[in-house]
Design an enzyme around this catalytic site. Sequence first.
Site, PDB file in Angstrom:
ATOM      1  N   SER A 115       0.914  -1.266   0.094  1.00 38.51           N
ATOM      2  CA  SER A 115      -0.038   0.212  -0.082  1.00 38.51           C
ATOM      3  C   SER A 115       1.088   1.292   0.060  1.00 38.51           C
ATOM      4  CB  SER A 115      -1.035  -0.054   1.225  1.00 38.51           C
ATOM      5  OG  SER A 115      -2.048   0.979   1.076  1.00 38.51           O
ATOM      6  N   ASP A 131      -9.715  -4.291  -5.018  1.00 31.58           N
ATOM      7  CA  ASP A 131      -9.115  -3.363  -4.123  1.00 31.58           C
ATOM      8  C   ASP A 131      -9.559  -1.868  -4.447  1.00 31.58           C
ATOM      9  OD1 ASP A 131      -7.524  -1.700  -2.517  1.00 31.58           O
ATOM     10  OD2 ASP A 131      -5.732  -2.801  -2.948  1.00 31.58           O
ATOM     11  N   HIS A 139      -7.941  -4.940  -0.861  1.00 26.75           N
ATOM     12  CA  HIS A 139      -6.538  -4.326  -0.128  1.00 26.75           C
ATOM     13  C   HIS A 139      -5.770  -5.486   0.511  1.00 26.75           C
ATOM     14  CE1 HIS A 139      -4.194  -0.895  -0.042  1.00 26.75           C
ATOM     15  NE2 HIS A 139      -4.179  -0.872   1.163  1.00 26.75           N
TER      16      HIS A 139
END
Length: 462
Positions: free
Chosen positions: A315, A400, A435
């Site tokens: 991320s 995501d 995610h």
Amino acid sequence: FFLHCYRASSERQLILLLNSKTTSEAWVLDAEHPEQAFTCLAPRVEGHEYYPDHGQLEGQWRWFIRSNQDGINFALYQAQADSVPSREQWQLLVAHRDTVMLEGLTLNASALTLSLREGGLPIIEVRPQGLPAYRVELPDAAYSLYVQDSLEFVSPRIRLRYQSLNRPAQVRQLELASGAQQVLKQTPVLGPFDPDAYVSQRLWATAADGTQVPISLVQRRADVGKPVPLYLYGYGAYGESLDPWFSHARLSLLERGVAFAIAHVRGGGELGEAWYRAGKQEHKHNTFGDFIACAEHLIAQGVTCAGQLAISGGSAGGLLIGAVLNQRPELFKAAIAEVPFVDVLNTMLDPELPLTVTEYDEWGNPEEPEVYERIKAYAPYENVRAQAYPALLVIAGYNDSRVQYWEAAKWVARLRVTKTDDNLLLLKTEMGAGHGGMSGRYQGLRDVALEYAFVFNVLGVV
């Protein structure tokens, strides 16, 4: 803004908390009269964050408010509970300290328990009523620690959650008056396992501006003192603290002679609010410089060498990996970027995406020319250039909603046509993942196995 509703520790008050990344506002209601209206404790003011709770001190019901009105690391205030107190009625209980972050407060009928952060480590400080304050003592140099629960307001004890790089997660019972601890439960490790067969250390690297950056390191005791393959992990955003954690899967690394380290770079919260602010917005370059300094320090100390160094982040940590690869590709042998936020400039230019507007406080609004140029200067996608890059594994999730899958795809496509080497470059898009990766314990293990297999293949580990 985010909205939360919860009971105070005393269970005598209900609290509505509205907060953004820079301000908060709380509304309270006597739980015995739920038909009445909530009352605002203190109207929101930009830059002022406060978090109230309700409990007892010296036999009297009080409001306890953790607030940053006197400093960015927060202080603790108290107020009489016979009415809703205005800010002018808040009385200082624990003063602000420049080197100690007050992260949280746990209230109990017999003690105040402060969750602090000092020197890059979490600290639990207990203030039993009528007895001297003390800090909870722990066995390891680098660790993760927090109050797991205090479900009974009238109780002489609370429970802590503790773990370190070489010690599995434990539930510890703490006697508030004496400080005595009892391990109630420890996560089992299948097969032969001895935590003392591994050495956990806290190291400090020096960044370009002289700042000392902490590193948490674990390796087999038999490998100390000689260069070994190293897996270096980093994040550095949103004020999140990467406190050392135990991983069963990581034993596969350690038992093969691979060391594991965490770079606690600026942008995280390990050393308080100032540490976070020094790695966001116009200071974001510090995050990347700190990570490079940690890698260089581990090489200089003989822990590893550039030909044996693998790095990883996900991320916002994927943004970190992409940025340092552009800046110092020769420093690393392999890299893993999970759901990487590498197309940061174009994403932040699209306010229709789910998180863009709330992210302005973290990265800035690139509609402003100065911010645009600042983000463009470090955005991984924009800064790919004709040079040799280390072997790279990129993982995206089709579902995501935080970092859309096309960010990774665009980045890999640009790397493929631009880089000058023939090192391995893999893109895996999980068609059923978001995610956080694929759901399910076994799929999670398969994901880790893929990453470790990639590292072993590139570093020549058997």
